[in-house]
Design an enzyme around this catalytic site. Structure first.
Site, PDB file in Angstrom:
ATOM      1  N   SER A 256       5.655 -13.550   0.845  1.00  9.70           N
ATOM      2  CA  SER A 256       5.741 -14.802   1.606  1.00  9.70           C
ATOM      3  C   SER A 256       4.749 -15.837   1.091  1.00  9.70           C
ATOM      4  CB  SER A 256       5.464 -14.531   3.090  1.00  9.70           C
ATOM      5  OG  SER A 256       4.166 -13.947   3.218  1.00  9.70           O
TER       6      SER A 256
ATOM      7  N   HIS B 164      -4.382  -4.369  -2.993  1.00 10.35           N
ATOM      8  CA  HIS B 164      -4.818  -4.245  -1.601  1.00 10.35           C
ATOM      9  C   HIS B 164      -4.951  -2.790  -1.191  1.00 10.35           C
ATOM     10  CE1 HIS B 164      -3.283  -8.578  -0.706  1.00 10.35           C
ATOM     11  NE2 HIS B 164      -4.459  -8.547  -1.313  1.00 10.35           N
TER      12      HIS B 164
ATOM     13  N   ILE C  57       0.845  -1.214   0.000  1.00  8.19           N
ATOM     14  CA  ILE C  57       0.000   0.000   0.000  1.00  8.19           C
ATOM     15  C   ILE C  57       0.877   1.260   0.000  1.00  8.19           C
ATOM     16  CG2 ILE C  57      -1.942  -1.201   1.063  1.00  8.19           C
ATOM     17  CD1 ILE C  57      -1.218   0.004   3.750  1.00  8.19           C
TER      18      ILE C  57
ATOM     19  N   ASN D 178      13.041 -13.891  -4.062  1.00  8.61           N
ATOM     20  CA  ASN D 178      12.730 -13.700  -2.655  1.00  8.61           C
ATOM     21  C   ASN D 178      13.977 -13.912  -1.793  1.00  8.61           C
ATOM     22  OD1 ASN D 178      10.210 -13.016  -1.231  1.00  8.61           O
ATOM     23  ND2 ASN D 178      10.686 -14.839  -0.022  1.00  8.61           N
TER      24      ASN D 178
ATOM     25  N   GLU E  29      14.119 -15.431   1.077  1.00  6.80           N
ATOM     26  CA  GLU E  29      14.170 -16.792   1.644  1.00  6.80           C
ATOM     27  C   GLU E  29      13.041 -17.627   1.061  1.00  6.80           C
ATOM     28  OE1 GLU E  29      13.949 -15.368   5.642  1.00  6.80           O
ATOM     29  OE2 GLU E  29      11.867 -14.731   5.385  1.00  6.80           O
TER      30      GLU E  29
ATOM     31  N   CYS F 201     -14.572   7.254   1.334  1.00  3.34           N
ATOM     32  CA  CYS F 201     -15.723   7.655   2.138  1.00  3.34           C
ATOM     33  C   CYS F 201     -16.722   6.498   2.227  1.00  3.34           C
ATOM     34  CB  CYS F 201     -16.403   8.867   1.484  1.00  3.34           C
ATOM     35  SG  CYS F 201     -17.878   9.400   2.376  1.00  3.34           S
TER      36      CYS F 201
ATOM     37  N   CYS G  97     -15.421  14.217   4.658  1.00  2.70           N
ATOM     38  CA  CYS G  97     -15.228  13.717   3.297  1.00  2.70           C
ATOM     39  C   CYS G  97     -15.116  14.913   2.344  1.00  2.70           C
ATOM     40  CB  CYS G  97     -16.407  12.837   2.859  1.00  2.70           C
ATOM     41  SG  CYS G  97     -16.346  12.441   1.086  1.00  2.70           S
TER      42      CYS G  97
ATOM     43  N   ALA H 215      15.968  -8.200  -2.990  1.00  6.40           N
ATOM     44  CA  ALA H 215      15.387  -7.697  -4.250  1.00  6.40           C
ATOM     45  C   ALA H 215      16.250  -6.588  -4.853  1.00  6.40           C
ATOM     46  CB  ALA H 215      13.976  -7.183  -3.975  1.00  6.40           C
TER      47      ALA H 215
HETATM   48  C1  BV8 Z   1     -10.386 -12.256   0.405  1.00  6.40           C
HETATM   49  C2  BV8 Z   1      -3.520  -4.359   3.090  1.00  6.40           C
HETATM   50  C3  BV8 Z   1     -12.513 -12.939  -0.254  1.00  6.40           C
HETATM   51  C4  BV8 Z   1      -3.687  -3.994   4.524  1.00  6.40           C
HETATM   52  C5  BV8 Z   1      -3.419  -6.779   3.165  1.00  6.40           C
HETATM   53  C6  BV8 Z   1      -7.720 -19.450   5.434  1.00  6.40           C
HETATM   54  C7  BV8 Z   1      -6.960 -20.035   4.437  1.00  6.40           C
HETATM   55  C8  BV8 Z   1      -6.683 -19.347   3.259  1.00  6.40           C
HETATM   56  C9  BV8 Z   1      -7.158 -18.040   3.069  1.00  6.40           C
HETATM   57  C10 BV8 Z   1      -7.915 -17.480   4.070  1.00  6.40           C
HETATM   58  C11 BV8 Z   1      -8.199 -18.163   5.245  1.00  6.40           C
HETATM   59  N1  BV8 Z   1      -8.933 -17.346   6.020  1.00  6.40           N
HETATM   60  C12 BV8 Z   1      -9.130 -16.183   5.379  1.00  6.40           C
HETATM   61  C13 BV8 Z   1      -8.518 -16.245   4.183  1.00  6.40           C
HETATM   62  C14 BV8 Z   1      -8.485 -15.202   3.153  1.00  6.40           C
HETATM   63  C15 BV8 Z   1      -7.487 -14.139   3.560  1.00  6.40           C
HETATM   64  C16 BV8 Z   1      -6.119 -14.749   3.756  1.00  6.40           C
HETATM   65  O1  BV8 Z   1      -5.444 -15.108   2.795  1.00  6.40           O
HETATM   66  N2  BV8 Z   1      -5.702 -14.860   5.036  1.00  6.40           N
HETATM   67  C17 BV8 Z   1      -4.408 -15.420   5.333  1.00  6.40           C
HETATM   68  C18 BV8 Z   1      -3.848 -14.725   6.587  1.00  6.40           C
HETATM   69  C19 BV8 Z   1      -4.563 -16.927   5.546  1.00  6.40           C
HETATM   70  N3  BV8 Z   1      -7.432 -13.195   2.449  1.00  6.40           N
HETATM   71  C20 BV8 Z   1      -8.307 -12.168   2.417  1.00  6.40           C
HETATM   72  O2  BV8 Z   1      -9.073 -11.913   3.307  1.00  6.40           O
HETATM   73  C21 BV8 Z   1      -8.299 -11.346   1.143  1.00  6.40           C
HETATM   74  N4  BV8 Z   1      -9.651 -11.203   0.688  1.00  6.40           N
HETATM   75  O3  BV8 Z   1      -9.985 -13.382   0.452  1.00  6.40           O
HETATM   76  O4  BV8 Z   1     -11.668 -11.891   0.058  1.00  6.40           O
HETATM   77  C22 BV8 Z   1     -12.516 -13.099  -1.715  1.00  6.40           C
HETATM   78  C23 BV8 Z   1     -11.368 -13.491  -2.397  1.00  6.40           C
HETATM   79  C24 BV8 Z   1     -11.426 -13.689  -3.754  1.00  6.40           C
HETATM   80  C25 BV8 Z   1     -12.617 -13.470  -4.404  1.00  6.40           C
HETATM   81  C26 BV8 Z   1     -13.731 -13.068  -3.698  1.00  6.40           C
HETATM   82  C27 BV8 Z   1     -13.681 -12.873  -2.347  1.00  6.40           C
HETATM   83  C28 BV8 Z   1      -7.793  -9.932   1.371  1.00  6.40           C
HETATM   84  C29 BV8 Z   1      -6.386  -9.968   1.887  1.00  6.40           C
HETATM   85  C30 BV8 Z   1      -5.834  -8.555   1.880  1.00  6.40           C
HETATM   86  C31 BV8 Z   1      -5.475  -8.122   3.271  1.00  6.40           C
HETATM   87  N5  BV8 Z   1      -4.733  -6.859   3.191  1.00  6.40           N
HETATM   88  N6  BV8 Z   1      -2.787  -5.615   3.018  1.00  6.40           N
HETATM   89  C32 BV8 Z   1      -2.403  -3.471   5.114  1.00  6.40           C
HETATM   90  O5  BV8 Z   1      -1.337  -3.481   4.459  1.00  6.40           O
HETATM   91  O6  BV8 Z   1      -2.500  -3.048   6.269  1.00  6.40           O
HETATM   92  S1  BV8 Z   1      -2.513  -8.188   3.289  1.00  6.40           S
HETATM   93  C33 BV8 Z   1      -0.900  -7.777   3.539  1.00  6.40           C
HETATM   94  O7  BV8 Z   1      -0.276  -8.937   4.045  1.00  6.40           O
HETATM   95  C34 BV8 Z   1      -0.131  -7.459   2.275  1.00  6.40           C
HETATM   96  O8  BV8 Z   1      -0.894  -6.706   1.379  1.00  6.40           O
HETATM   97  C35 BV8 Z   1       0.242  -8.790   1.741  1.00  6.40           C
HETATM   98  O9  BV8 Z   1      -0.776  -9.335   0.947  1.00  6.40           O
HETATM   99  C36 BV8 Z   1       0.340  -9.583   3.010  1.00  6.40           C
HETATM  100  C37 BV8 Z   1       1.783  -9.625   3.462  1.00  6.40           C
HETATM  101  O10 BV8 Z   1       2.380 -10.476   2.618  1.00  6.40           O
HETATM  102  P1  BV8 Z   1       3.739 -10.064   1.911  1.00  6.40           P
HETATM  103  O11 BV8 Z   1       3.557  -8.831   1.088  1.00  6.40           O
HETATM  104  O12 BV8 Z   1       4.156 -11.300   1.260  1.00  6.40           O
HETATM  105  O13 BV8 Z   1       4.738  -9.656   3.072  1.00  6.40           O
HETATM  106  P2  BV8 Z   1       5.369 -10.628   4.160  1.00  6.40           P
HETATM  107  O14 BV8 Z   1       5.961  -9.770   5.217  1.00  6.40           O
HETATM  108  O15 BV8 Z   1       4.387 -11.687   4.525  1.00  6.40           O
HETATM  109  O16 BV8 Z   1       6.550 -11.369   3.374  1.00  6.40           O
HETATM  110  C38 BV8 Z   1       7.656 -10.620   2.935  1.00  6.40           C
HETATM  111  C39 BV8 Z   1       8.498 -11.571   2.100  1.00  6.40           C
HETATM  112  O17 BV8 Z   1       9.571 -10.824   1.548  1.00  6.40           O
HETATM  113  C40 BV8 Z   1       9.100 -12.694   2.913  1.00  6.40           C
HETATM  114  O18 BV8 Z   1       8.972 -13.903   2.203  1.00  6.40           O
HETATM  115  C41 BV8 Z   1      10.575 -12.305   3.033  1.00  6.40           C
HETATM  116  O19 BV8 Z   1      11.418 -13.437   2.992  1.00  6.40           O
HETATM  117  C42 BV8 Z   1      10.785 -11.492   1.795  1.00  6.40           C
HETATM  118  N7  BV8 Z   1      11.800 -10.444   1.933  1.00  6.40           N
HETATM  119  C43 BV8 Z   1      12.120  -9.728   3.046  1.00  6.40           C
HETATM  120  N8  BV8 Z   1      13.089  -8.840   2.739  1.00  6.40           N
HETATM  121  C44 BV8 Z   1      13.372  -8.997   1.414  1.00  6.40           C
HETATM  122  C45 BV8 Z   1      12.552 -10.020   0.900  1.00  6.40           C
HETATM  123  N9  BV8 Z   1      12.598 -10.418  -0.380  1.00  6.40           N
HETATM  124  C46 BV8 Z   1      13.480  -9.798  -1.181  1.00  6.40           C
HETATM  125  N10 BV8 Z   1      14.298  -8.794  -0.774  1.00  6.40           N
HETATM  126  C47 BV8 Z   1      14.276  -8.383   0.510  1.00  6.40           C
HETATM  127  N11 BV8 Z   1      15.111  -7.406   0.913  1.00  6.40           N
END
Ligand code: BV8
Length: 229
Positions: free
Chosen positions: A176, A107, A91, A200, A202, A115, A134, A218
């Site tokens: 991740s 996202h 974001i 990535n 890791e 609003c 708003c 990256a």
């Molecule tokens: C939805 C905005 C319905 C907010 C975000 C059970 C099982 C499966 C799925 C679900 C479940 N229960 C619920 C769900 C669905 C849920 C979900 O997936 N939950 C997870 C926790 C299990 N998903 C949702 O609710 C989504 N909506 O499903 O709606 C639908 C779907 C389809 C069609 C109709 C209806 C909405 C999810 C969005 C939530 N909002 N962000 C905010 O930012 O505050 S999510 C937020 O977390 C991010 O946007 C991103 O998506 C996620 C974080 O993930 P990453 O970006 O990967 O970051 P992370 O820190 O995890 O990893 C970083 C990686 O980088 C690591 O691997 C690391 O090794 C690597 N790294 C670190 N440093 C470096 C590097 N790589 C390279 N270079 C470096 N230097």
């Protein structure tokens, strides 16, 4: 070549934006899943507004800049040989600041508010709260961050699905692979016979699904990869 690139928090890590699952993966001591939900906003709007106001202020405090990975993707977007759809889960606005012309924020965006009365999405660079008005309809206590919370529909899924189905290559950078549907894009690509690459730091939850994975930061790997294209 037709490319679809998905970025996650890892691409912004070297710019100083904390990732969600690193050791510093908590925001002000909160798990994202506990504050990034409509229920949390309903239950405690001040907590959620503060959570996003802090992140927005940090993003705008002059210490956060695009890194070579963002810059390399912006260069790729400008090259005539390739068609690129850049999708980000982030974001922040670092892809835009690096010069990427079009970014699909699936996202949402920290620098926009929405609003809940009239639906207007407007630029937002200040703290928002219950006393905010708003800019479009003039109502009060109706603004929320223009961010997709858990349980909410991500933005642009149809466009993303269509682009993946006609891509030559799908690349995931700095994610991740834990949050769906973004984490499922690599499977959509494989089902469509599209080549897949993960860049990535890791192993991720999805690493085994990619044809090719490149390990490292990256900021180092992405410019090398773009130079090879
Ligand atoms: C939805 C905005 C319905 C907010 C975000 C059970 C099982 C499966 C799925 C679900 C479940 N229960 C619920 C769900 C669905 C849920 C979900 O997936 N939950 C997870 C926790 C299990 N998903 C949702 O609710 C989504 N909506 O499903 O709606 C639908 C779907 C389809 C069609 C109709 C209806 C909405 C999810 C969005 C939530 N909002 N962000 C905010 O930012 O505050 S999510 C937020 O977390 C991010 O946007 C991103 O998506 C996620 C974080 O993930 P990453 O970006 O990967 O970051 P992370 O820190 O995890 O990893 C970083 C990686 O980088 C690591 O691997 C690391 O090794 C690597 N790294 C670190 N440093 C470096 C590097 N790589 C390279 N270079 C470096 N230097």
């Amino acid at each position: 070549m037709n490319l679809v690139i998905l970025t996650g928090a890892g691409i912004s890590a070297e710019s100083g934006v904390p990732t969600f699952r690193g050791p510093d993966g908590l925001w002000e001591g909160h798990r994202v899943e506990d504050v990034a939900t409509p229920e949390a906003f309903e239950r405690d709007p001040l907590l959620v507004h503060t959570f996003y106001n802090l992140r927005r202020a940090k993003l705008l405090d002059g210490t956060i800049h695009p890194n070579p990975a963002h810059l390399a993707l912006a260069k790729l977007a400008r090259s005539k040989e390739h068609q690129l759809l850049l999708v980000t889960q982030n974001i922040d606005d670092l892809h835009e600041r690096a010069g990427s012309p079009e970014v699909l924020h699936m996202h949402g965006e920290l620098l926009k508010s929405r609003c809940t009365d009239c639906g207007a999405v407007t630029p937002c660079r200040e703290d928002i709260g219950r006393s905010s008005v708003c800019p479009a309809c003039g109502h009060i206590d109706c603004l929320r961050p223009h961010v997709v919370w858990f349980g909410e529909m991500p933005i642009g899924l149809d466009e993303i699905g269509a682009a993946i189905s006609r891509a030559d290559l799908f690349v995931a950078i700095g994610t991740s692979g834990l949050v769906y549907p973004a984490a499922g894009f690599v499977s959509w690509a494989r089902q469509a016979g599209v080549r897949t690459l993960e860049i990535n730091l890791e192993e991720s939850a999805g690493s085994g699904t990619f044809h090719e994975t490149r390990r490292g930061p990256a900021g180092e790997i992405v410019p090398q990869w773009v130079a090879e294209l």
